[in-house]
Design a protein around this motif. Structure first.
Motif, PDB file in Angstrom:
ATOM      1  N   LYS A  43       3.445  -6.133   6.829  1.00 60.24           N
ATOM      2  CA  LYS A  43       2.230  -6.253   7.623  1.00 60.24           C
ATOM      3  C   LYS A  43       2.505  -5.857   9.069  1.00 60.24           C
ATOM      4  N   GLU A  64      -5.023   1.306   1.591  1.00 59.76           N
ATOM      5  CA  GLU A  64      -5.631  -0.013   1.587  1.00 59.76           C
ATOM      6  C   GLU A  64      -5.858  -0.490   3.016  1.00 59.76           C
ATOM      7  N   ASN A 124      -5.470  -7.359   0.293  1.00 56.62           N
ATOM      8  CA  ASN A 124      -5.839  -6.049   0.837  1.00 56.62           C
ATOM      9  C   ASN A 124      -7.042  -5.471   0.099  1.00 56.62           C
ATOM     10  N   TYR A 128       2.627  -4.058  -2.805  1.00 55.36           N
ATOM     11  CA  TYR A 128       2.192  -2.672  -2.684  1.00 55.36           C
ATOM     12  C   TYR A 128       2.585  -1.877  -3.924  1.00 55.36           C
ATOM     13  N   SER A 179      -0.705   0.886   3.664  1.00 56.20           N
ATOM     14  CA  SER A 179      -1.492   0.481   4.828  1.00 56.20           C
ATOM     15  C   SER A 179      -1.659   1.605   5.832  1.00 56.20           C
ATOM     16  N   ASP A 187      -5.329  -3.474   5.390  1.00 56.67           N
ATOM     17  CA  ASP A 187      -4.336  -4.543   5.390  1.00 56.67           C
ATOM     18  C   ASP A 187      -4.929  -5.871   5.850  1.00 56.67           C
TER      19      ASP A 187
END
Length: 536
Positions: free
Chosen positions: A2, A281, A388, A273, A201, A283
């Motif tokens: 993240k 996606e 997500n 993931y 992400s 996040d």
């Protein structure tokens, strides 16, 4: 995993006010004193991404408030300020109407500032170009959200230099789309591969290619109807395969589920993931015990109703249609995952499941993201979670390939191969082996194949925020809204439920104005060059 959120937290920390009476606010980043290092460019890039997760964007609005009331699902309860968009009971003052507009232009402004300052620091040139590529793409993507929801919108390619006097006219949609394509094509040559990034992400080369295919499909459909763009959509959808980085997920954990399809969404709930299936996606973050350092959305909190917060509270807000249920064939494993076959009937832990009877079809809960699969270290809040949101999956790319190929060349072997891979996975079969059970019937005309693709997109991508856009670009939105009114009225729902559930469909079908959102009141008040959409 993240990192985007962590960079945003750092940016907020270094730009916060130190003294209550500071005359010059320090919560605003002065470009002259920022963008001076690689780290600061990455923090600025994280700020460009940030609006995607806002409540008015993919935190909720784009797939919930404005994403349901289609032939996939509807909102089951009464209209209020929060749910008004789901009943088409809104005007230009509605906060969700204004929220999408505002967040997109916040993202565009941040992208422009980053682009204008990209060359300030001394740093590795390859890394600089990757940051520039992501900023260009995101600027284009925010414009894409705007033009596909509001029509003609101001095309903004420079940061604002005077916020006290604004007069920016609307740019024709065709010109906006052309700039979107220009930015995305430039970005495609600069951003990194998803393999080198290692997560979904950040925007990767294949994410750019896949979204370009989607953009071209919108240009080919209503209201632009430039059918020459189908060839461009086909090209970019096929380019996703050029690096051999993506494939359909075909494995699953048999101790917790019965299909690879369901495993996709279990992985998302568990913050895993899968860069082969999930290309891009939004996040969200819900780890650790302190929700202060979490940035959450609502994926999963609006489907399969649950009153036990330990299991994962959900509000049972997305109810599925009879049409969606009946689109699935016998043996299609997607149906009883996307549409929950049971409801929770008690608050005890563990909860009791009550399975629906065969005649109880309308109004079942969506079940795609189930909070019971969230890790134990995730913050369990009532209305938000850290799952997500998928913006682009490889299955969508294959279906775009099939659609564009059919429009350009007819239902060729290429078109059949692409869609059949998706269908074979749905039936739990090897994706590269022909199947009399799963495969699309041979010998379809282009029109028949087109209809099959339209139905397959609902089966595969339901609740992922693409259905309304599909119905609009196919030019069938109003007809489908009318069909849903008839379906609900013919169902075995109660008179009270029928009256409430048809409200949004009947309103949407009543006027062509609902095919675009109104320009928000705030924009009309401050932008002297702005005009309202027809009918509003």
């Amino acid at each position: 995993m993240k990192r985007l959120l962590l960079l945003l937290m750092l940016l907020q920390a270094i730009t916060s006010c130190n003294k209550l009476l500071d005359k010059k606010p320090t919560d605003f980043v002065d470009p002259a004193g920022f963008y001076n290092s690689e780290e600061e460019l990455n923090m600025a890039l994280a700020a460009v991404y940030d609006p995607l997760g806002n409540e008015y964007m993919y935190g909720s609005s784009l797939w919930f408030q404005f994403g349901i009331c289609t032939d996939e699902a509807f909102y089951a309860f009464s209209a209020n300020a929060y749910s008004a968009p789901m009943f088409y009971q809104y005007d230009y003052t509605n906060p969700y109407v204004g929220g999408i507009w505002q967040q997109c232009y916040i993202g565009i402004e941040r992208a422009n500032m980053l682009i204008e300052n990209i060359n300030k620091p001394s740093m590795d040139e390859t890394k600089r170009q990757a940051i520039l590529g992501e900023a260009l793409f995101l600027r284009a993507y925010y414009h894409f959200i705007l033009v596909s929801n509001y029509g003609d919108v101001p095309l903004k390619l420079k940061s604002s230099d005077n916020v006290n006097s604004i007069s920016i006219p609307r740019t024709p949609a065709k010109q906006v789309y052309e700039q979107i394509v220009t930015d995305m094509k430039e970005a495609e040559g600069k951003v990194n591969t998803i393999t080198s990034i290692g997560n979904s992400s950040h925007v990767s080369k294949t994410a750019v290619r896949g979204i370009l295919a989607r953009v071209y499909l919108y240009m080919a459909g209503a209201p632009m109807n430039d059918q020459s763009k189908y060839a461009d959509a086909l090209y970019w959808a096929q380019q996703v395969d050029a690096g051999n980085e993506h494939e359909l997920l075909t494995t699953y954990n048999a101790t917790i589920t019965n299909s690879a399809y369901s495993q996709i969404f279990i992985n998302q709930c568990r913050d895993i993931y899968d860069i082969k299936e999930c290309i891009w996606e939004v996040d969200f973050y819900a780890k650790d015990a302190d929700p202060t350092y979490a940035e959450m959305g609502k994926v999963g909190t609006m489907n399969l109703g649950c009153t036990n917060i330990d299991t994962g509270r959900s509000s049972s807000n997305i109810k599925t249609t009879i049409k969606l249920y009946r689109l699935y064939g016998n043996g299609d494993l997607r149906r009883d995952w996307a549409i929950a076959p049971f409801s929770y009937s008690a608050t005890a832990n563990p909860l009791t499941r009550t399975y629906y009877t065969s005649t109880n079809i309308i109004g079942r809960d969506a079940g795609k993201w189930r909070r019971s699969y969230e890790p134990s270290n995730f913050v369990k809040l009532q209305f938000t979670n850290g799952t997500n949101f998928p913006l682009l999956r490889y299955a969508d790319v294959l279906l775009m390939q099939a659609e564009a190929e059919n429009e350009v060349n007819g239902p060729t072997a290429t078109a059949y191969t692409a869609i059949n891979k998706v269908r074979r996975r749905a039936y739990g079969l090897p994706v590269n082996v022909a199947s009399t059970v799963a495969d699309v019937p041979a010998g379809l005309t282009p029109a028949q194949f087109r209809q099959f693709i339209r139905e397959e997109r609902a089966r595969e991508l339901c609740f992922e925020g693409v259905r309304k856009g599909d119905l609009l670009r196919w030019g069938i939105f109003t007809n489908v809204m009318n069909e849903m009114v008839a379906e609900i009225n013919a169902s075995n729902a109660s008179f009270t439920n029928k009256s409430r559930w048809i409200t949004g469909y009947a309103t949407a079908a009543s006027s062509g104005r609902y095919q675009l959102l109104p320009v928000p009141a705030l924009e009309l008040n401050v932008n002297k060059g702005m005009t309202q959409n027809p009918g509003w």
